[in-house]
Design a protein around this motif. Structure first.
Motif, PDB file in Angstrom:
ATOM      1  N   HIS A 152       0.847  -1.199   0.000  1.00  0.00           N
ATOM      2  CA  HIS A 152       0.000   0.000   0.000  1.00  0.00           C
ATOM      3  C   HIS A 152       0.881   1.247   0.000  1.00  0.00           C
ATOM      4  CE1 HIS A 152      -2.811  -3.073   1.328  1.00  0.00           C
ATOM      5  NE2 HIS A 152      -3.805  -2.251   1.046  1.00  0.00           N
ATOM      6  N   VAL A 153       0.741   2.048  -1.042  1.00  0.00           N
ATOM      7  CA  VAL A 153       1.482   3.302  -1.148  1.00  0.00           C
ATOM      8  C   VAL A 153       0.546   4.428  -0.719  1.00  0.00           C
ATOM      9  CG1 VAL A 153       2.623   4.920  -2.705  1.00  0.00           C
ATOM     10  CG2 VAL A 153       2.976   2.459  -2.982  1.00  0.00           C
ATOM     11  N   ILE A 154       0.806   4.973   0.456  1.00  0.00           N
ATOM     12  CA  ILE A 154      -0.002   6.060   1.005  1.00  0.00           C
ATOM     13  C   ILE A 154       0.849   7.320   0.949  1.00  0.00           C
ATOM     14  CG2 ILE A 154      -1.259   6.879   3.039  1.00  0.00           C
ATOM     15  CD1 ILE A 154      -1.429   3.886   3.901  1.00  0.00           C
ATOM     16  N   ARG A 155       0.430   8.305   0.167  1.00  0.00           N
ATOM     17  CA  ARG A 155       1.248   9.506  -0.022  1.00  0.00           C
ATOM     18  C   ARG A 155       0.359  10.675  -0.427  1.00  0.00           C
ATOM     19  NH1 ARG A 155       4.573   7.342  -5.373  1.00  0.00           N
ATOM     20  NH2 ARG A 155       2.799   7.146  -6.780  1.00  0.00           N
ATOM     21  N   GLY A 156       0.951  11.862  -0.521  1.00  0.00           N
ATOM     22  CA  GLY A 156       0.199  13.058  -0.866  1.00  0.00           C
ATOM     23  C   GLY A 156      -0.307  13.028  -2.299  1.00  0.00           C
ATOM     24  N   ASP A 157      -1.413  13.754  -2.537  1.00  0.00           N
ATOM     25  CA  ASP A 157      -1.991  13.720  -3.880  1.00  0.00           C
ATOM     26  C   ASP A 157      -1.196  14.525  -4.899  1.00  0.00           C
ATOM     27  OD1 ASP A 157      -2.699  16.295  -3.127  1.00  0.00           O
ATOM     28  OD2 ASP A 157      -4.866  15.938  -3.144  1.00  0.00           O
ATOM     29  N   ASP A 158      -0.106  15.147  -4.466  1.00  0.00           N
ATOM     30  CA  ASP A 158       0.784  15.775  -5.442  1.00  0.00           C
ATOM     31  C   ASP A 158       1.544  14.716  -6.244  1.00  0.00           C
ATOM     32  OD1 ASP A 158       1.993  15.146  -2.978  1.00  0.00           O
ATOM     33  OD2 ASP A 158       3.678  16.471  -3.351  1.00  0.00           O
ATOM     34  N   HIS A 159       1.431  13.458  -5.842  1.00  0.00           N
ATOM     35  CA  HIS A 159       2.087  12.363  -6.572  1.00  0.00           C
ATOM     36  C   HIS A 159       1.158  11.681  -7.573  1.00  0.00           C
ATOM     37  CE1 HIS A 159       5.968  12.109  -4.509  1.00  0.00           C
ATOM     38  NE2 HIS A 159       5.332  12.420  -3.401  1.00  0.00           N
ATOM     39  N   ILE A 160      -0.073  12.129  -7.697  1.00  0.00           N
ATOM     40  CA  ILE A 160      -1.013  11.448  -8.586  1.00  0.00           C
ATOM     41  C   ILE A 160      -0.483  11.387 -10.018  1.00  0.00           C
ATOM     42  CG2 ILE A 160      -3.252  11.710  -9.730  1.00  0.00           C
ATOM     43  CD1 ILE A 160      -4.479  12.352  -7.058  1.00  0.00           C
ATOM     44  N   ASN A 161       0.171  12.446 -10.474  1.00  0.00           N
ATOM     45  CA  ASN A 161       0.707  12.448 -11.844  1.00  0.00           C
ATOM     46  C   ASN A 161       1.799  11.408 -12.035  1.00  0.00           C
ATOM     47  OD1 ASN A 161      -1.017  14.480 -12.686  1.00  0.00           O
ATOM     48  ND2 ASN A 161       0.453  16.120 -12.252  1.00  0.00           N
ATOM     49  N   ASN A 162       2.508  11.063 -10.966  1.00  0.00           N
ATOM     50  CA  ASN A 162       3.566  10.060 -11.069  1.00  0.00           C
ATOM     51  C   ASN A 162       3.021   8.636 -11.081  1.00  0.00           C
ATOM     52  OD1 ASN A 162       5.717  11.964 -10.932  1.00  0.00           O
ATOM     53  ND2 ASN A 162       5.529  12.052  -8.713  1.00  0.00           N
ATOM     54  N   THR A 163       1.867   8.435 -10.464  1.00  0.00           N
ATOM     55  CA  THR A 163       1.370   7.079 -10.239  1.00  0.00           C
ATOM     56  C   THR A 163       1.163   6.276 -11.517  1.00  0.00           C
ATOM     57  OG1 THR A 163       0.412   7.730  -8.133  1.00  0.00           O
ATOM     58  CG2 THR A 163      -0.439   5.721  -9.134  1.00  0.00           C
ATOM     59  N   PRO A 164       0.483   6.802 -12.559  1.00  0.00           N
ATOM     60  CA  PRO A 164       0.304   5.976 -13.765  1.00  0.00           C
ATOM     61  C   PRO A 164       1.638   5.618 -14.437  1.00  0.00           C
ATOM     62  CG  PRO A 164      -0.447   8.234 -14.140  1.00  0.00           C
ATOM     63  CD  PRO A 164      -0.217   8.087 -12.680  1.00  0.00           C
ATOM     64  N   ARG A 165       2.598   6.501 -14.377  1.00  0.00           N
ATOM     65  CA  ARG A 165       3.913   6.222 -14.954  1.00  0.00           C
ATOM     66  C   ARG A 165       4.588   5.079 -14.181  1.00  0.00           C
ATOM     67  NH1 ARG A 165       5.122  11.060 -17.829  1.00  0.00           N
ATOM     68  NH2 ARG A 165       3.822  12.819 -17.193  1.00  0.00           N
ATOM     69  N   GLN A 166       4.496   5.173 -12.847  1.00  0.00           N
ATOM     70  CA  GLN A 166       5.119   4.147 -12.020  1.00  0.00           C
ATOM     71  C   GLN A 166       4.414   2.802 -12.187  1.00  0.00           C
ATOM     72  OE1 GLN A 166       5.166   5.821  -8.063  1.00  0.00           O
ATOM     73  NE2 GLN A 166       6.449   7.549  -8.681  1.00  0.00           N
ATOM     74  N   MET A 167       3.107   2.825 -12.343  1.00  0.00           N
ATOM     75  CA  MET A 167       2.367   1.591 -12.566  1.00  0.00           C
ATOM     76  C   MET A 167       2.776   0.929 -13.877  1.00  0.00           C
ATOM     77  SD  MET A 167      -1.416   2.742 -11.161  1.00  0.00           S
ATOM     78  CE  MET A 167      -2.234   1.180 -11.514  1.00  0.00           C
ATOM     79  N   ASN A 168       3.022   1.722 -14.910  1.00  0.00           N
ATOM     80  CA  ASN A 168       3.448   1.168 -16.196  1.00  0.00           C
ATOM     81  C   ASN A 168       4.840   0.540 -16.101  1.00  0.00           C
ATOM     82  OD1 ASN A 168       1.161   1.633 -17.723  1.00  0.00           O
ATOM     83  ND2 ASN A 168       1.819   3.662 -18.424  1.00  0.00           N
ATOM     84  N   ILE A 169       5.731   1.167 -15.333  1.00  0.00           N
ATOM     85  CA  ILE A 169       7.068   0.584 -15.154  1.00  0.00           C
ATOM     86  C   ILE A 169       6.961  -0.725 -14.383  1.00  0.00           C
ATOM     87  CG2 ILE A 169       9.360   0.927 -14.175  1.00  0.00           C
ATOM     88  CD1 ILE A 169       9.008   3.929 -14.557  1.00  0.00           C
ATOM     89  N   LEU A 170       6.155  -0.720 -13.327  1.00  0.00           N
ATOM     90  CA  LEU A 170       5.966  -1.952 -12.553  1.00  0.00           C
ATOM     91  C   LEU A 170       5.413  -3.070 -13.429  1.00  0.00           C
ATOM     92  CD1 LEU A 170       4.495  -0.423  -9.274  1.00  0.00           C
ATOM     93  CD2 LEU A 170       6.558  -1.834  -9.389  1.00  0.00           C
ATOM     94  N   ALA A 171       4.459  -2.725 -14.294  1.00  0.00           N
ATOM     95  CA  ALA A 171       3.872  -3.730 -15.187  1.00  0.00           C
ATOM     96  C   ALA A 171       4.934  -4.280 -16.139  1.00  0.00           C
ATOM     97  CB  ALA A 171       2.717  -3.115 -15.971  1.00  0.00           C
ATOM     98  N   ALA A 172       5.818  -3.388 -16.638  1.00  0.00           N
ATOM     99  CA  ALA A 172       6.884  -3.832 -17.542  1.00  0.00           C
ATOM    100  C   ALA A 172       7.851  -4.776 -16.840  1.00  0.00           C
ATOM    101  CB  ALA A 172       7.635  -2.622 -18.093  1.00  0.00           C
ATOM    102  N   LEU A 173       7.984  -4.624 -15.527  1.00  0.00           N
ATOM    103  CA  LEU A 173       8.885  -5.478 -14.750  1.00  0.00           C
ATOM    104  C   LEU A 173       8.181  -6.733 -14.239  1.00  0.00           C
ATOM    105  CD1 LEU A 173      10.693  -2.679 -12.705  1.00  0.00           C
ATOM    106  CD2 LEU A 173      11.689  -4.065 -14.535  1.00  0.00           C
ATOM    107  N   GLY A 174       6.890  -6.857 -14.545  1.00  0.00           N
ATOM    108  CA  GLY A 174       6.147  -8.036 -14.106  1.00  0.00           C
ATOM    109  C   GLY A 174       5.879  -8.060 -12.617  1.00  0.00           C
ATOM    110  N   ALA A 175       5.892  -6.891 -11.990  1.00  0.00           N
ATOM    111  CA  ALA A 175       5.709  -6.804 -10.541  1.00  0.00           C
ATOM    112  C   ALA A 175       4.232  -6.714 -10.178  1.00  0.00           C
ATOM    113  CB  ALA A 175       6.449  -5.587  -9.997  1.00  0.00           C
ATOM    114  N   THR A 176       3.921  -7.117  -8.956  1.00  0.00           N
ATOM    115  CA  THR A 176       2.567  -6.952  -8.429  1.00  0.00           C
ATOM    116  C   THR A 176       2.352  -5.482  -8.097  1.00  0.00           C
ATOM    117  OG1 THR A 176       2.606  -9.180  -7.483  1.00  0.00           O
ATOM    118  CG2 THR A 176       0.979  -7.628  -6.600  1.00  0.00           C
TER     119      THR A 176
END
Length: 465
Positions: free
Chosen positions: A195-219
């Motif tokens: 669970h990543v709990i953080r400020g909503d100033d990171h919302i723009n980063n989240t989809p990018r980070q999710m795509n990298i995680l998906a490319a790495l085959g991570a949960t």
């Protein structure tokens, strides 16, 4: 599955109020579910990160009592791991070298803004990168161009971002150092963050980070973006709104539990309850109850809460924190009454530990002068005779107890046909230097016989001048 949360501040300044609330919510969620709470120092910004800031973060976490199960981890100690993942992405075809210069990118940005387009990298090197001699390339993540990223945010609700809105972000600089979005992804993956709990100033980063995680085959972890904290003027909380550093609140005399109690209510609620023990916070806390709207910081409410904690908290605990403030005044608490007794005597009239410490100095040190207004009002004609009679009565007391001392004062007032104020107030100013103190019998008991008699004698001399 073990619930795992993390707090990951950048050591480019002190631990501020917004960061402390993020740490608290992450800590509470882990504790509520019997999980792990990790502290990670994101220090890859080598130019701005300082050891002093690291120390301030650790000190703030310690003062707040937010203990961590793992860490602190430092990203600068994990560069080898980041390079390994970057090479993996390159080998998979999910990353590429980009030789575009800063000047080219700035020109592109200017043109896009002139055309009222969203500034973004145009993918020039995505398929046909051309090496340029003498120019160190950056490495970009090859973001998907089709489809969308759906963030089932636990606070904001579902957020959908089209991949075409995301450009190919840089994951390694020209000097080879990894960037924030890459290091965060690798750390969350390696550390098993659920669970990543953080400020909503990171919302723009989240989809990018999710795509990298998906490319790495991570949960993918679950995300909860907390709304910002505003000042009374509606602007984002900043230095100009007053103390925003956690340790500044310690310096200003707040108890850590009071600050935590206040922070937990900035965006979270459990019915109408205002005051929570740490056990209640852990027991009641759920991300479902976090409000998605910004909260306004109210210093008066925090001050009220602090007073409640001082009034009703364990006096031994309050005394432990009071001792730090007493020491800041150059006082050794061993030179006077037990601080637990001071807390019990002073907490009704003190809203902060600073107030309590300053109001208690006379128990430990001789004062230099009387409060001018109090002395003029209390030291009137005949008051030296009253003090002399009190001195004589007190001098023969063998069991220095508040109840007995109060009885002596009351009997003397009756004998002299004076109201209690005419006897007690000159005595109070004589022994405290001002017209304000706890009940006179409590004050006398705490001060002790020797100091009391010496100060009464001093006051008599002062009045006779």
């Amino acid at each position: 599955m073990t619930i795992t949360t993390r707090f990951a501040p950048s050591p480019t300044g002190y631990l501020h109020v917004g960061g402390a609330r993020t740490a608290l919510f992450s800590w509470l969620y882990a504790r509520k579910h019997g999980g792990k709470f990790i502290l990670r120092i994101e220090d890859t910004d080598l130019e701005r990160s300082t050891q002093a800031s690291v120390d301030a973060i650790l000190q703030g976490m310690d003062w707040l009592g937010l203990g961590y199960d793992e860490g602190p981890y430092y990203q600068t100690q994990r560069f080898g791991r980041y390079k390994e993942v970057i090479q993996q992405l390159l080998a998979q075809g999910d990353a590429y070298y980009c030789y575009c210069s800063k000047e080219e990118l700035e020109t592109l940005r200017t043109e896009q803004m002139a055309n009222k387009e969203k500034p973004r990298y145009n993918g020039k090197c995505r398929e046909h990168a051309v090496a340029i001699e003498g120019r160190e390339p950056v490495i970009r993540f090859k973001n998907p161009v089709d489809g969308a990223v759906t963030i089932p945010d636990l606070v904001k609700g579902e957020i959908v971002v089209a991949n075409k809105e995301l450009d190919d972000l840089i994951i390694a600089r020209g000097d080879g150092t990894p960037t924030y979005n890459l290091t965060v992804v690798v750390d969350d993956m390696d550390m098993g963050v659920t669970h990543v709990i953080r400020g909503d100033d990171h919302i723009n980063n989240t989809p990018r980070q999710m795509n990298i995680l998906a490319a790495l085959g991570a949960t993918l972890p679950k995300y909860a973006h907390l709304p910002m904290i505003l000042g009374a003027d509606g602007a984002r909380l900043s230095k100009r709104h007053g103390a925003v550093s956690v340790m500044q609140y310690r310096d200003d005399g707040y108890l850590p539990e009071a600050l935590l109690n206040y922070l937990v209510r900035l965006g979270w609620s459990h019915g109408d309850q205002e005051i929570f023990s740490m056990e209640e916070m852990i027991g009641f806390f759920e991300l479902d109850d976090v409000n998605g709207s910004p909260s306004t910081f109210n210093p008066d409410k925090l001050l009220w809460l602090n007073h409640q904690y001082m009034m009703h908290g364990d006096p031994v605990h309050v005394a432990k924190h009071l001792n730090w403030h007493i020491e800041q005044l150059g006082i050794d608490a061993a030179d006077g009454p037990n601080l637990v007794d001071i807390v019990k005597a002073q907490r009704e009239r003190s809203k902060t530990l600073v107030e309590m410490a300053n109001a208690s100095v006379y128990f430990y040190k001789e004062f230099d002068a009387y409060d001018d207004k109090a002395a003029k009002k209390a030291f009137t004609a005949g008051s030296e005779e009253v003090l002399a009679r009190i001195y004589d009565e007190f001098a023969v007391v063998t069991d220095w107890q508040g109840g007995q001392l109060h009885e002596i004062i009351a009997n003397l007032a009756e004998t002299l046909s004076l109201n209690m104020g005419k006897v007690a107030q000159p005595l109070r100013v004589a022994i405290c230097g001002s017209g304000v103190s706890p009940a006179i019998d409590v004050t006398l008991s705490l001060l002790g016989k020797e100091k009391t008699l010496a100060r009464i004698k001093r006051a008599i001399t002062y009045i006779k001048k």
